[in-house]
Design a protein around this motif. Structure first.
Motif, PDB file in Angstrom:
ATOM      1  N   LEU A   1       8.704   9.673  -7.654  1.00 21.56           N
ATOM      2  CA  LEU A   1       7.306  10.084  -7.689  1.00 21.56           C
ATOM      3  C   LEU A   1       6.593   9.770  -6.376  1.00 21.56           C
ATOM      4  CD1 LEU A   1       6.181   8.912 -11.258  1.00 21.56           C
ATOM      5  CD2 LEU A   1       7.067  11.135 -10.556  1.00 21.56           C
ATOM      6  N   ALA A   2       6.960   8.664  -5.743  1.00 24.27           N
ATOM      7  CA  ALA A   2       6.231   8.195  -4.562  1.00 24.27           C
ATOM      8  C   ALA A   2       6.697   8.830  -3.265  1.00 24.27           C
ATOM      9  CB  ALA A   2       6.360   6.673  -4.447  1.00 24.27           C
ATOM     10  N   ALA A   3       7.963   9.233  -3.191  1.00 24.65           N
ATOM     11  CA  ALA A   3       8.511   9.698  -1.913  1.00 24.65           C
ATOM     12  C   ALA A   3       9.136  11.086  -1.998  1.00 24.65           C
ATOM     13  CB  ALA A   3       9.546   8.698  -1.395  1.00 24.65           C
ATOM     14  N   LEU A   4       9.981  11.311  -2.993  1.00 21.94           N
ATOM     15  CA  LEU A   4      10.737  12.565  -3.031  1.00 21.94           C
ATOM     16  C   LEU A   4       9.839  13.762  -3.374  1.00 21.94           C
ATOM     17  CD1 LEU A   4      13.836  13.247  -2.703  1.00 21.94           C
ATOM     18  CD2 LEU A   4      13.818  13.582  -5.164  1.00 21.94           C
ATOM     19  N   GLU A   5       9.087  13.652  -4.467  1.00 26.01           N
ATOM     20  CA  GLU A   5       8.257  14.779  -4.872  1.00 26.01           C
ATOM     21  C   GLU A   5       7.105  15.051  -3.905  1.00 26.01           C
ATOM     22  OE1 GLU A   5       7.261  14.438  -8.979  1.00 26.01           O
ATOM     23  OE2 GLU A   5       9.338  14.704  -9.635  1.00 26.01           O
TER      24      GLU A   5
ATOM     25  N   CYS B   1       0.811  -1.212   0.000  1.00 25.60           N
ATOM     26  CA  CYS B   1       0.000   0.000   0.000  1.00 25.60           C
ATOM     27  C   CYS B   1       0.849   1.268   0.000  1.00 25.60           C
ATOM     28  CB  CYS B   1      -0.943   0.007   1.199  1.00 25.60           C
ATOM     29  SG  CYS B   1      -2.429   1.008   0.955  1.00 25.60           S
ATOM     30  N   GLY B   2       2.166   1.125  -0.007  1.00 24.21           N
ATOM     31  CA  GLY B   2       3.031   2.275  -0.193  1.00 24.21           C
ATOM     32  C   GLY B   2       3.343   3.092   1.036  1.00 24.21           C
TER      33      GLY B   2
ATOM     34  N   HIS C   1      -0.348   9.806   0.046  1.00 33.13           N
ATOM     35  CA  HIS C   1      -0.475   8.357  -0.124  1.00 33.13           C
ATOM     36  C   HIS C   1      -0.126   7.986  -1.561  1.00 33.13           C
ATOM     37  CE1 HIS C   1      -1.855   4.290   0.258  1.00 33.13           C
ATOM     38  NE2 HIS C   1      -2.342   4.498   1.459  1.00 33.13           N
ATOM     39  N   THR C   2       0.699   6.969  -1.722  1.00 34.09           N
ATOM     40  CA  THR C   2       1.102   6.507  -3.047  1.00 34.09           C
ATOM     41  C   THR C   2       0.021   5.614  -3.659  1.00 34.09           C
ATOM     42  OG1 THR C   2       3.346   6.459  -2.187  1.00 34.09           O
ATOM     43  CG2 THR C   2       2.985   5.438  -4.310  1.00 34.09           C
ATOM     44  N   SER C   3      -0.161   5.717  -4.964  1.00 37.17           N
ATOM     45  CA  SER C   3      -1.120   4.849  -5.643  1.00 37.17           C
ATOM     46  C   SER C   3      -0.617   4.541  -7.045  1.00 37.17           C
ATOM     47  CB  SER C   3      -2.498   5.515  -5.717  1.00 37.17           C
ATOM     48  OG  SER C   3      -2.532   6.490  -6.738  1.00 37.17           O
ATOM     49  N   GLY C   4      -1.335   3.662  -7.711  1.00 39.55           N
ATOM     50  CA  GLY C   4      -1.011   3.317  -9.086  1.00 39.55           C
ATOM     51  C   GLY C   4      -1.833   4.102 -10.088  1.00 39.55           C
ATOM     52  N   GLN C   5      -2.365   5.246  -9.671  1.00 39.36           N
ATOM     53  CA  GLN C   5      -3.221   6.048 -10.543  1.00 39.36           C
ATOM     54  C   GLN C   5      -2.434   6.603 -11.735  1.00 39.36           C
ATOM     55  OE1 GLN C   5      -4.512   9.162  -7.923  1.00 39.36           O
ATOM     56  NE2 GLN C   5      -2.616  10.291  -8.078  1.00 39.36           N
TER      57      GLN C   5
ATOM     58  N   THR D   1      -0.509  10.388  -4.698  1.00 45.96           N
ATOM     59  CA  THR D   1       0.531  10.637  -5.683  1.00 45.96           C
ATOM     60  C   THR D   1       0.839   9.353  -6.443  1.00 45.96           C
ATOM     61  OG1 THR D   1       2.271  10.167  -4.070  1.00 45.96           O
ATOM     62  CG2 THR D   1       1.554  12.444  -4.259  1.00 45.96           C
ATOM     63  N   ALA D   2       1.464   9.494  -7.593  1.00 51.14           N
ATOM     64  CA  ALA D   2       1.783   8.346  -8.438  1.00 51.14           C
ATOM     65  C   ALA D   2       3.084   7.684  -7.966  1.00 51.14           C
ATOM     66  CB  ALA D   2       1.897   8.791  -9.890  1.00 51.14           C
ATOM     67  N   GLY D   3       3.509   6.673  -8.713  1.00 52.41           N
ATOM     68  CA  GLY D   3       4.767   6.013  -8.411  1.00 52.41           C
ATOM     69  C   GLY D   3       4.665   4.526  -8.185  1.00 52.41           C
ATOM     70  N   ALA D   4       3.432   3.994  -8.157  1.00 47.65           N
ATOM     71  CA  ALA D   4       3.241   2.565  -7.920  1.00 47.65           C
ATOM     72  C   ALA D   4       2.605   1.905  -9.130  1.00 47.65           C
ATOM     73  CB  ALA D   4       2.375   2.341  -6.690  1.00 47.65           C
ATOM     74  N   THR D   5       2.742   0.601  -9.198  1.00 46.91           N
ATOM     75  CA  THR D   5       2.056  -0.194 -10.216  1.00 46.91           C
ATOM     76  C   THR D   5       1.223  -1.255  -9.514  1.00 46.91           C
ATOM     77  OG1 THR D   5       3.937  -1.716 -10.386  1.00 46.91           O
ATOM     78  CG2 THR D   5       3.884   0.146 -11.914  1.00 46.91           C
ATOM     79  N   GLY D   6       0.206  -1.740 -10.203  1.00 44.58           N
ATOM     80  CA  GLY D   6      -0.623  -2.797  -9.635  1.00 44.58           C
ATOM     81  C   GLY D   6      -1.745  -2.243  -8.780  1.00 44.58           C
ATOM     82  N   ASP D   7      -2.551  -3.164  -8.277  1.00 38.78           N
ATOM     83  CA  ASP D   7      -3.719  -2.836  -7.473  1.00 38.78           C
ATOM     84  C   ASP D   7      -3.337  -2.864  -5.997  1.00 38.78           C
ATOM     85  OD1 ASP D   7      -6.400  -2.287  -6.916  1.00 38.78           O
ATOM     86  OD2 ASP D   7      -6.870  -4.409  -6.693  1.00 38.78           O
ATOM     87  N   ALA D   8      -3.689  -1.807  -5.266  1.00 37.73           N
ATOM     88  CA  ALA D   8      -3.350  -1.747  -3.841  1.00 37.73           C
ATOM     89  C   ALA D   8      -3.900  -2.963  -3.101  1.00 37.73           C
ATOM     90  CB  ALA D   8      -3.910  -0.467  -3.231  1.00 37.73           C
ATOM     91  N   HIS D   9      -3.154  -3.414  -2.133  1.00 38.13           N
ATOM     92  CA  HIS D   9      -3.505  -4.566  -1.291  1.00 38.13           C
ATOM     93  C   HIS D   9      -3.467  -5.874  -2.078  1.00 38.13           C
ATOM     94  CE1 HIS D   9      -5.513  -2.348   2.311  1.00 38.13           C
ATOM     95  NE2 HIS D   9      -4.640  -1.557   1.702  1.00 38.13           N
TER      96      HIS D   9
END
Length: 465
Positions: free
Chosen positions: A390-394, A113-114, A190-194, A371-379
């Motif tokens: 994209l997921a942490a620095l920005e 879940c990031g 929160h990071t997501s695959g959006q 925010t973006a930076g992930a792939t796939g479906d959460a959980h």
């Protein structure tokens, strides 16, 4: 001879100075996100992650508390003058997902879940804000919070019964212990695959968890099953009754009911005398949540009365419905547009998932962009953060810029957020402090009810879990 505090500086100049400080720490922050991803820990057990955060706070020279709600860590960064306190959060915990490629082989924990990127972005914000703190008219609280995910619930219930915890999820427990008493507003990314770079203004369902134990009577399954009371069949009838109700829920209430059978008997040679269900009920509003809970309770009673079994239901409010503060959403949208461009910022939407940021939002303004930076479906086993920039620095830069806007120029931005919230809540009939209303709201959901299907009677202690 005392040195006068620095005068105000333009927000734009402070933002660039903070961004430069974060960029100077770029590789370490990316390594932090990747390291935490490789070492997942479940809620209230995040000892390694908490120690890592404490090490960063020590390096930054920030006073901090640790062991909050077992593993939480809270630091405070003072500005040049007193003023409102803005909290930047990072969630420490992982899920239980043993088949995830990055799962811990011993515990089954996996960061699907990031949250690891959240922690890195919170630390990055601390780095950026430390570079401009002498120009802020207020304080920044930095919190690594435990146990956002709703997993290992029976272990957590045992901790509640033992007095180690007050609630099953982290922010609710921290609220009950006063860890947010000196905070005026809070945010996390929160990071997501959006597909979009940033989504601002999303809302979430609230959630209630029910543990339902059906008790029957054992007997020989082959020679005398008529002497038994089959608890497993009572449980399966209850599940069927829940499923039969699905089209009675209004679409706009976004109701979700998910049940798993945790125990269904000890051996097929005996009529099962005990079965256990874990049911999670989600809905968009408190009224819809109460209505869905009543539906599940009826289904449990139906299963019990059909077989002549007993049903004991332990009900706990997991998360309140989550709605972000409109004024904070405006601040985030403005800064997100400046960072990523207008086409990269999407309007929020309602999500069927839940978060304990809803609990925090019940007592203060909150911000929770994706925010973006992930792939796939959460959980799921295919979820992974693949772009830590994209997921942490920005996100660290985004939250830093938001805090600067809130706390510069006499903290005019933060005072505006608080004033607008006060105007929105002024018409509420309940004039008690928000924390008191929140506490009573939780207590109104929690309870233990026993239903005797042999006599069709209910005994309960609603509100007294």
């Amino acid at each position: 001879m005392s040195v006068p505090a620095p005068g105000p500086a333009p927000a734009a100049r402070l933002k660039e100075r903070a961004r430069t400080a974060i960029e100077a720490c770029r590789e370490r922050l990316l390594d932090l996100s990747e390291d935490l991803q490789r070492h997942p820990e479940t809620g209230f057990r995040e000892h390694r992650a908490a120690a890592t955060v404490a090490g960063w706070f020590t390096e930054l020279g920030l006073p901090f508390e640790s062991g909050l709600s077992l593993t939480g860590v809270k630091a405070r960064m003072s500005g040049r003058t007193p003023g409102p306190t803005v909290a930047v959060l990072g969630e420490l915990d992982a899920l239980v997902l043993p088949r995830h490629p990055l799962a811990d082989p011993e515990t089954g924990a996996a960061h699907a879940c990031g949250h690891h990127a959240q922690v890195a972005s919170m630390i990055g914000a601390a780095v950026g804000l430390a570079a401009v703190r002498q120009h802020l008219d207020g304080d920044v609280a930095l919190l690594a919070v435990p146990a956002e995910e709703s997993v290992e619930l029976e272990w957590r219930r045992e901790r509640v019964r033992a007095g180690d915890l007050k609630h099953l999820v982290g922010k609710a427990d921290l609220l009950a212990r006063g860890a947010f008493d000196d905070v005026d507003m809070a945010m996390l990314c929160h990071t997501s695959g959006q597909p979009t770079r940033l989504s601002v203004g999303d809302s979430h369902n609230g959630s209630v968890v029910k543990r339902i134990v059906f008790t029957g009577r054992a007997s020989h399954a082959g020679s005398s099953p008529w002497h038994g009371v089959n608890a497993l069949k009572a449980a399966t009838l209850a599940i069927s009754a829940i499923d039969a109700q699905r089209d009675t829920f209004r679409d706009e209430d976004a109701v979700r009911v998910n049940a798993v059978l945790l125990h269904g008997g000890d051996a097929p040679t005996a009529v099962p005398d005990r079965a256990e269900l874990e049911v999670v009920i989600r809905a968009r509003t408190l009224d819809a949540l109460r209505g869905a809970c009543a539906t599940v309770d009826r289904a449990a009673r139906a299963g019990a009365v059909a077989l002549g079994a007993r049903a004991t239901t332990e009900t706990t409010l997991n998360y309140l419905p989550h709605h972000q503060d409109p004024a904070l959403v405006e601040v985030a949208r403005t800064n997100g547009t400046a960072l990523f461009g207008p086409g990269a910022v999407a309007a929020g939407r309602h999500l069927g998932a839940s978060t304990d940021m809803g609990d925090l939002g019940a007592v203060m303004p909150v911000l929770h962009p994706f925010t973006a930076g992930a792939t796939g479906d959460a959980h799921s086993v295919d979820y992974a953060v693949t772009d830590h920039v994209l997921a942490a620095l920005e996100p660290a830069v985004l939250m830093t810029w938001c805090v600067i806007d809130l706390l510069v120029d006499g903290a005019a931005g933060a005072h505006d957020v608080l004033a607008r919230r006060e105007r929105r809540t002024a018409a509420e009939p309940d004039e008690r402090p928000a924390a008191d209303r929140y506490s009573d709201l939780r207590a109104g959901f929690d309870g233990l009810t026993q239903y005797d299907g042999t006599h069709d009677t209910v005994r309960g202690t609603e509100g007294e879990l």
